[in-house]
Design a protein around this motif. Structure first.
Motif, PDB file in Angstrom:
ATOM      1  N   THR A 286       0.833  -1.206   0.000  1.00 25.50           N
ATOM      2  CA  THR A 286       0.000   0.000   0.000  1.00 25.50           C
ATOM      3  C   THR A 286       0.866   1.253   0.000  1.00 25.50           C
ATOM      4  OG1 THR A 286      -1.788  -1.136   1.183  1.00 25.50           O
ATOM      5  CG2 THR A 286      -1.769   1.277   1.259  1.00 25.50           C
ATOM      6  N   ALA A 287       1.862   1.267   0.884  1.00 24.57           N
ATOM      7  CA  ALA A 287       2.744   2.442   0.961  1.00 24.57           C
ATOM      8  C   ALA A 287       3.515   2.625  -0.334  1.00 24.57           C
ATOM      9  CB  ALA A 287       3.704   2.292   2.142  1.00 24.57           C
ATOM     10  N   ALA A 288       4.055   1.531  -0.882  1.00 22.46           N
ATOM     11  CA  ALA A 288       4.838   1.625  -2.121  1.00 22.46           C
ATOM     12  C   ALA A 288       3.966   2.073  -3.289  1.00 22.46           C
ATOM     13  CB  ALA A 288       5.494   0.281  -2.426  1.00 22.46           C
ATOM     14  N   ARG A 289       2.753   1.533  -3.362  1.00 19.24           N
ATOM     15  CA  ARG A 289       1.864   1.910  -4.465  1.00 19.24           C
ATOM     16  C   ARG A 289       1.498   3.391  -4.405  1.00 19.24           C
ATOM     17  NH1 ARG A 289      -2.280  -0.917  -3.187  1.00 19.24           N
ATOM     18  NH2 ARG A 289      -3.592   0.771  -2.427  1.00 19.24           N
ATOM     19  N   GLY A 299       1.508   2.076 -14.189  1.00 17.44           N
ATOM     20  CA  GLY A 299       1.083   0.897 -13.463  1.00 17.44           C
ATOM     21  C   GLY A 299       2.113  -0.215 -13.454  1.00 17.44           C
ATOM     22  N   ALA A 300       2.770  -0.474 -14.598  1.00 17.74           N
ATOM     23  CA  ALA A 300       3.741  -1.565 -14.677  1.00 17.74           C
ATOM     24  C   ALA A 300       4.922  -1.320 -13.756  1.00 17.74           C
ATOM     25  CB  ALA A 300       4.213  -1.736 -16.119  1.00 17.74           C
ATOM     26  N   ALA A 301       5.452  -0.097 -13.773  1.00 18.09           N
ATOM     27  CA  ALA A 301       6.584   0.235 -12.898  1.00 18.09           C
ATOM     28  C   ALA A 301       6.175   0.148 -11.433  1.00 18.09           C
ATOM     29  CB  ALA A 301       7.103   1.634 -13.222  1.00 18.09           C
ATOM     30  N   THR A 302       4.956   0.578 -11.145  1.00 24.62           N
ATOM     31  CA  THR A 302       4.466   0.523  -9.768  1.00 24.62           C
ATOM     32  C   THR A 302       4.388  -0.917  -9.278  1.00 24.62           C
ATOM     33  OG1 THR A 302       3.192   2.569 -10.028  1.00 24.62           O
ATOM     34  CG2 THR A 302       2.503   1.075  -8.275  1.00 24.62           C
ATOM     35  N   VAL A 303       3.905  -1.813 -10.128  1.00 19.52           N
ATOM     36  CA  VAL A 303       3.810  -3.222  -9.739  1.00 19.52           C
ATOM     37  C   VAL A 303       5.195  -3.795  -9.452  1.00 19.52           C
ATOM     38  CG1 VAL A 303       3.265  -5.550 -10.577  1.00 19.52           C
ATOM     39  CG2 VAL A 303       1.637  -3.678 -10.900  1.00 19.52           C
ATOM     40  N   VAL A 304       6.158  -3.510 -10.305  1.00 21.78           N
ATOM     41  CA  VAL A 304       7.518  -4.044 -10.127  1.00 21.78           C
ATOM     42  C   VAL A 304       8.133  -3.518  -8.827  1.00 21.78           C
ATOM     43  CG1 VAL A 304       9.860  -4.038 -11.048  1.00 21.78           C
ATOM     44  CG2 VAL A 304       7.919  -4.384 -12.585  1.00 21.78           C
ATOM     45  N   ILE A 305       8.057  -2.218  -8.621  1.00 22.18           N
ATOM     46  CA  ILE A 305       8.662  -1.620  -7.431  1.00 22.18           C
ATOM     47  C   ILE A 305       7.944  -2.087  -6.170  1.00 22.18           C
ATOM     48  CG2 ILE A 305       9.069   0.560  -6.220  1.00 22.18           C
ATOM     49  CD1 ILE A 305       9.497   1.836  -8.981  1.00 22.18           C
ATOM     50  N   ALA A 306       6.605  -2.105  -6.217  1.00 26.24           N
ATOM     51  CA  ALA A 306       5.845  -2.531  -5.049  1.00 26.24           C
ATOM     52  C   ALA A 306       6.145  -3.982  -4.697  1.00 26.24           C
ATOM     53  CB  ALA A 306       4.351  -2.334  -5.295  1.00 26.24           C
TER      54      ALA A 306
END
Length: 335
Positions: A286-289, A299-306
């Protein structure tokens, strides 16, 4: 057994411990990464929308990851099933009941406090609801508790465990209300208790078994492709047509875990830290997103980092907890 493992990883009797290999830790590492990745995709998809590729991946991951976790849990439960009643009760309390109540309360309070930014809104804080409505991912430990009780009750009747397991693995798809659909995972757990770790690993090394596993995955993959055009209603991959992926996924991941066993030290370490990752990754995701989306990432970068944060941050927390002798009190294994 290593500290910090998921509740399913009970200290085993000597024969079972001798059979266990690092490949099982690698398999558990793969399983928990799939769990974190699946939740990262769902959370990000709900926040910014998901395309067909994302929905396909979510459906396929959900068809495999929890069946794999329950199978591995049942595979490693043989030592617990044979323990004296008092020892079994102590371990059930320390490895399932304690982390369930502690982290259910933490997650419920966190969702209540952060309802403005989380996908799960909690309008009223009711801690007693933990008794009958597991918050977020804690349903796994809730169901696992009953898995162990049933397996323990049938410990001297392997045929009954296998028959009941097969019935529940299929029948759970046709049940509705409360937690009843999760009986399909109880079935997978009970089926797994029919195997020793050594036997399961040996079967997955057999090319004929791998070929069957691959064949079993083909229909669910095609179904997932066909379902990618619209958002899933409810739990992804909840339909009997995805059941073959439970068996095929277990076989292929056990085979892959053995193939990369010697080079999979990192995955094995992740597999030995599944409990802290499991109970904290939702908060980390949640925090990372939120941070990634506010920074303008797609969205793709967010998924990878999260996903990376959802695995790495809990492992750092475990290391700190071990240094401060808090692993046991936090319900992450033996301190």
């Amino acid at each position: 057994m290593p500290d910090g493992a998921l509740a399913a990883d009970w200290p085993a009797t000597a024969p079972v411990a001798a059979e266990r290999r690092r490949a099982l830790d690698v398999a558990r590492g793969i399983a928990i990464i799939l769990v974190v990745w699946g939740h990262a995709m769902i959370g990000t998809g709900r926040a910014v929308g998901a395309g067909e590729a994302g929905r396909f991946a979510v459906t396929l991951v959900y068809a495999v990851h929890m069946p794999l976790f329950f199978f591995l849990s049942g595979l490693l439960a043989r030592g617990a099933m044979a323990e004296p009643a008092a020892a079994f009760a102590r371990r059930l309390g320390a490895r399932v009941i304690h982390p369930y109540f502690l982290w259910s309360a933490v997650l419920l309070c966190a969702h209540y406090a952060m309802s403005g930014v989380t996908n799960t809104r909690v309008e009223r804080l009711d801690l007693l609801s933990i008794l009958y409505a597991p918050p977020a991912v804690m349903w796994f430990l809730y169901v696992l508790f009953f898995c162990f009780l049933i397996a323990r009750g049938l410990r001297d009747r392997p045929g009954a465990r296998l028959a009941l397991g097969c019935a529940l693995a299929v029948g759970g798809y046709f049940l509705h209300g409360w937690m009843l659909p999760n009986l399909r995972f109880v079935g997978i757990f009970l089926i797994a208790t029919a195997f020793t770790p050594a036997a399961a690993l040996a079967a997955a090394r057999d090319w004929r078994v791998r070929a069957v596993g691959l064949a079993l995955m083909i229909p669910p993959v095609l179904f997932a492709l066909g379902a990618a055009g619209q958002a899933p209603a409810g739990y992804p991959a909840f339909a009997p047509r995805y059941l073959p992926a439970a068996a095929g996924g277990v076989v292929l991941i056990l085979a892959a875990a053995q193939a990369i066993e010697r080079r999979g030290a990192g995955l094995a370490l992740v597999g030995r830290r599944t409990m802290p990752i499991f109970v904290t990754h939702i908060l980390v995701l949640t925090a990372a997103r939120v941070l990634c989306l506010r920074a303008g990432l797609d969205g793709a970068a967010t998924v990878v980092i999260a996903t990376a944060c959802g695995v790495a941050v809990p492992m750092v927390l475990h290391a700190l907890a071990a240094r401060w002798s808090l692993v046991g009190p936090l319900g992450w294994g033996r301190g």
